[in-house]
Design a protein around this motif. Structure first.
Motif, PDB file in Angstrom:
ATOM      1  N   ASP A   1       0.817  -1.209   0.000  1.00 17.58           N
ATOM      2  CA  ASP A   1       0.000   0.000   0.000  1.00 17.58           C
ATOM      3  C   ASP A   1       0.852   1.260   0.000  1.00 17.58           C
ATOM      4  N   GLY A   2       2.149   1.116   0.154  1.00 18.90           N
ATOM      5  CA  GLY A   2       3.046   2.272   0.182  1.00 18.90           C
ATOM      6  C   GLY A   2       3.510   2.673  -1.203  1.00 18.90           C
ATOM      7  N   ARG A   3       4.444   3.585  -1.224  1.00 10.52           N
ATOM      8  CA  ARG A   3       4.919   4.123  -2.508  1.00 10.52           C
ATOM      9  C   ARG A   3       6.425   3.997  -2.649  1.00 10.52           C
ATOM     10  N   THR A   4       6.998   2.909  -2.102  1.00 10.56           N
ATOM     11  CA  THR A   4       8.424   2.688  -2.303  1.00 10.56           C
ATOM     12  C   THR A   4       8.682   2.419  -3.779  1.00 10.56           C
ATOM     13  N   ARG A   5       9.916   2.576  -4.181  1.00 12.49           N
ATOM     14  CA  ARG A   5      10.251   2.433  -5.600  1.00 12.49           C
ATOM     15  C   ARG A   5       9.839   1.079  -6.179  1.00 12.49           C
ATOM     16  N   PRO A   6      10.122  -0.078  -5.513  1.00 11.77           N
ATOM     17  CA  PRO A   6       9.712  -1.361  -6.108  1.00 11.77           C
ATOM     18  C   PRO A   6       8.209  -1.466  -6.321  1.00 11.77           C
ATOM     19  N   VAL A   7       7.417  -0.880  -5.399  1.00  7.59           N
ATOM     20  CA  VAL A   7       5.963  -0.928  -5.539  1.00  7.59           C
ATOM     21  C   VAL A   7       5.500   0.044  -6.618  1.00  7.59           C
ATOM     22  N   ALA A   8       6.028   1.265  -6.601  1.00  6.82           N
ATOM     23  CA  ALA A   8       5.625   2.289  -7.575  1.00  6.82           C
ATOM     24  C   ALA A   8       5.978   1.895  -8.995  1.00  6.82           C
ATOM     25  N   ALA A   9       7.005   1.054  -9.156  1.00  6.54           N
ATOM     26  CA  ALA A   9       7.428   0.654 -10.497  1.00  6.54           C
ATOM     27  C   ALA A   9       6.460  -0.332 -11.138  1.00  6.54           C
ATOM     28  N   LEU A  10       5.559  -0.906 -10.362  1.00  9.03           N
ATOM     29  CA  LEU A  10       4.600  -1.865 -10.910  1.00  9.03           C
ATOM     30  C   LEU A  10       3.426  -1.138 -11.555  1.00  9.03           C
ATOM     31  N   PRO A  11       2.943  -1.625 -12.700  1.00  7.30           N
ATOM     32  CA  PRO A  11       1.698  -1.081 -13.256  1.00  7.30           C
ATOM     33  C   PRO A  11       0.586  -1.226 -12.219  1.00  7.30           C
ATOM     34  N   SER A  12      -0.332  -0.291 -12.180  1.00  9.23           N
ATOM     35  CA  SER A  12      -1.367  -0.296 -11.150  1.00  9.23           C
ATOM     36  C   SER A  12      -2.162  -1.601 -11.145  1.00  9.23           C
ATOM     37  N   ALA A  13      -2.450  -2.148 -12.329  1.00 11.50           N
ATOM     38  CA  ALA A  13      -3.214  -3.397 -12.406  1.00 11.50           C
ATOM     39  C   ALA A  13      -2.412  -4.552 -11.795  1.00 11.50           C
ATOM     40  N   THR A  14      -1.123  -4.573 -12.073  1.00 16.76           N
ATOM     41  CA  THR A  14      -0.266  -5.629 -11.522  1.00 16.76           C
ATOM     42  C   THR A  14      -0.150  -5.486 -10.012  1.00 16.76           C
ATOM     43  N   ARG A  15      -0.030  -4.236  -9.572  1.00 19.20           N
ATOM     44  CA  ARG A  15       0.099  -3.989  -8.131  1.00 19.20           C
ATOM     45  C   ARG A  15      -1.141  -4.483  -7.396  1.00 19.20           C
ATOM     46  N   GLU A  16      -2.300  -4.210  -7.925  1.00 20.02           N
ATOM     47  CA  GLU A  16      -3.532  -4.640  -7.284  1.00 20.02           C
ATOM     48  C   GLU A  16      -3.682  -6.165  -7.327  1.00 20.02           C
ATOM     49  N   ALA A  17      -3.274  -6.764  -8.464  1.00 22.35           N
ATOM     50  CA  ALA A  17      -3.366  -8.217  -8.600  1.00 22.35           C
ATOM     51  C   ALA A  17      -2.420  -8.925  -7.625  1.00 22.35           C
ATOM     52  N   VAL A  18      -1.238  -8.347  -7.435  1.00 22.11           N
ATOM     53  CA  VAL A  18      -0.286  -8.909  -6.478  1.00 22.11           C
ATOM     54  C   VAL A  18      -0.877  -8.861  -5.076  1.00 22.11           C
ATOM     55  N   ARG A  19      -1.479  -7.729  -4.738  1.00 24.82           N
ATOM     56  CA  ARG A  19      -2.052  -7.591  -3.400  1.00 24.82           C
ATOM     57  C   ARG A  19      -3.195  -8.590  -3.186  1.00 24.82           C
ATOM     58  N   GLU A  20      -4.051  -8.751  -4.186  1.00 25.91           N
ATOM     59  CA  GLU A  20      -5.173  -9.677  -4.072  1.00 25.91           C
ATOM     60  C   GLU A  20      -4.679 -11.124  -3.922  1.00 25.91           C
TER      61      GLU A  20
END
Length: 390
Positions: free
Chosen positions: A180-199
């Motif tokens: 849920d944060g904005r560190t570089r490894p997380v921010a570098a992910l496309p938003s759809a991928t980031r949400e899919a990873v979290r789910e």
């Protein structure tokens, strides 16, 4: 795999011909460099190393640490039911340096992942959170299944990281907060991928994550003959005593025949079987002593095979043979005299060579030296009677 960012960038009644044939001769947040630095008394490379494994590991490359990890995983192959273990680490390894699969489907079935981290300081949670994203992304973007175990292997694991991994619910909570944060490894992910990873992470049992440090690896690795070679340390333990079996074995046939030739030549009687030799008043005790010596040498051979990497015992035999062959080639009145002089010379040898050979020589008692003469005779490298053997 990390690229070094944080770590230094007596038998009777048996004839020789009738012998059964055998198969042959038998912590703080930051670790100071001083904890890794070699001792002032560290010896040169051609002697055994006085540094601890942890001190030696400091100078390894990440690739060496990865290879070491792979060797350790392979040692546990039967224990954990692995069908195969491979190194797949590289620039696009998707967080998998060493993989161990448990079915023919390999990375599409049940498998374990080992992520290698070679740092100078303890591995922390902040180091591992970005890496934990990778198996989830790989599962979403490739045909790989999620590994059922994902283990971080590092020389040292920070106590707080170990505590967190030991509580999977807390580890999951920390990972989801990280996503849920904005560190570089997380921010570098496309938003759809980031949400899919979290789910996917929400649905995942975080007991899949483990940590292992050098001490834990060495619990297994130190029992392997690779241990002395990898860390340039002397092997441990002593050769186990082997007693001659009551009935001579097939792997004794050649040297026993050569001894029977000696006895027949010396005593002028028909000694053609081991039984004949044992029943003769002069040769019986001598033959018994030679068999004891042979099996003493066999015990040293087995010790070398189980405890010393490489071919140290063969190196020792070659060194002994190179010296004894000059004695064998001298003129003697009889095979008995030749045998006695060779046995005497074997006790005066000072073999030299590699550190591992030097260590083996420390166990090289006089009986084993004599026994090695019979081993060499058994391999047709030494003969006592000039006319040869029947």
């Amino acid at each position: 795999m990390n690229t070094g960012v944080r770590m230094g960038d007596g038998a009777r009644g048996v004839g020789v011909d009738a012998l059964p044939q055998g198969s042959g001769s038998t912590g703080a947040e930051n670790v100071s460099v001083s904890q890794y630095a070699p001792l002032p008394s560290a010896v040169s490379h051609n002697r055994f190393d006085t540094r601890t494994p942890l001190q030696q590991v400091f100078y390894w490359t990440p690739d060496q640490w990865e290879q070491f990890t792979c060797e350790w995983v392979r040692m546990r192959r039967d224990e954990l039911g692995y069908l195969g273990v491979e190194i797949v680490g590289g620039t696009n390894d998707r967080g998998a340096d060493v993989v161990a699969f448990m079915s023919d489907q390999r990375l599409n079935g049940v498998w374990h992942c080992y992520q290698c981290k070679h740092y100078s300081a303890d591995l922390t949670l902040d180091d591992t959170l970005p890496e934990m994203i990778k198996p989830f992304v790989a599962t979403l973007e490739t045909s790989r299944t999620l590994p059922t175990r994902y283990t971080f292997v590092a020389p040292r694991i920070h106590p707080r990281l170990k505590d967190t991994v030991l509580t999977p619910a807390e580890l999951k909570k920390r990972f989801l907060a990280y996503m849920d944060g904005r560190t570089r490894p997380v921010a570098a992910l496309p938003s759809a991928t980031r949400e899919a990873v979290r789910e996917l992470a929400v649905r995942t049992d975080f007991s899949m994550f483990w940590t292992v440090n050098l001490d834990e690896v060495l619990e297994v690795y130190s029992k392997s003959q690779l241990f002395a070679s990898r860390f340039n340390l002397p092997p441990t333990g002593e050769p186990r005593k082997l007693l001659p079996p009551p009935v001579p074995q097939g792997n004794e046939a050649r040297y026993l025949q050569k001894l029977l030739d000696v006895y027949q030549e010396r005593f002028g009687v028909d000694i053609t079987t081991v039984e004949d030799a044992f029943e003769h008043p002069s040769s019986g005790q001598h033959l018994g002593r030679q068999r004891v010596a042979f099996f003493d040498a066999e015990s040293l051979r087995m010790y070398a095979r189980e405890s010393v990497p490489g071919d140290a015992y063969e190196e020792l035999q070659d060194d002994v043979l190179a010296n004894l062959i000059e004695v064998v080639d001298m003129d003697f009145p009889s095979g008995w005299d030749r045998l006695q002089e060779v046995l005497k010379a074997s006790g005066q040898l000072v073999p030299t060579g590699s550190p591992l050979l030097t260590h083996l020589v420390s166990h090289f008692r006089n009986s084993q030296r004599k026994g090695m003469c019979h081993q060499l005779a058994n391999d047709d490298k030494l003969t006592w009677c000039k006319g040869g053997c029947r």
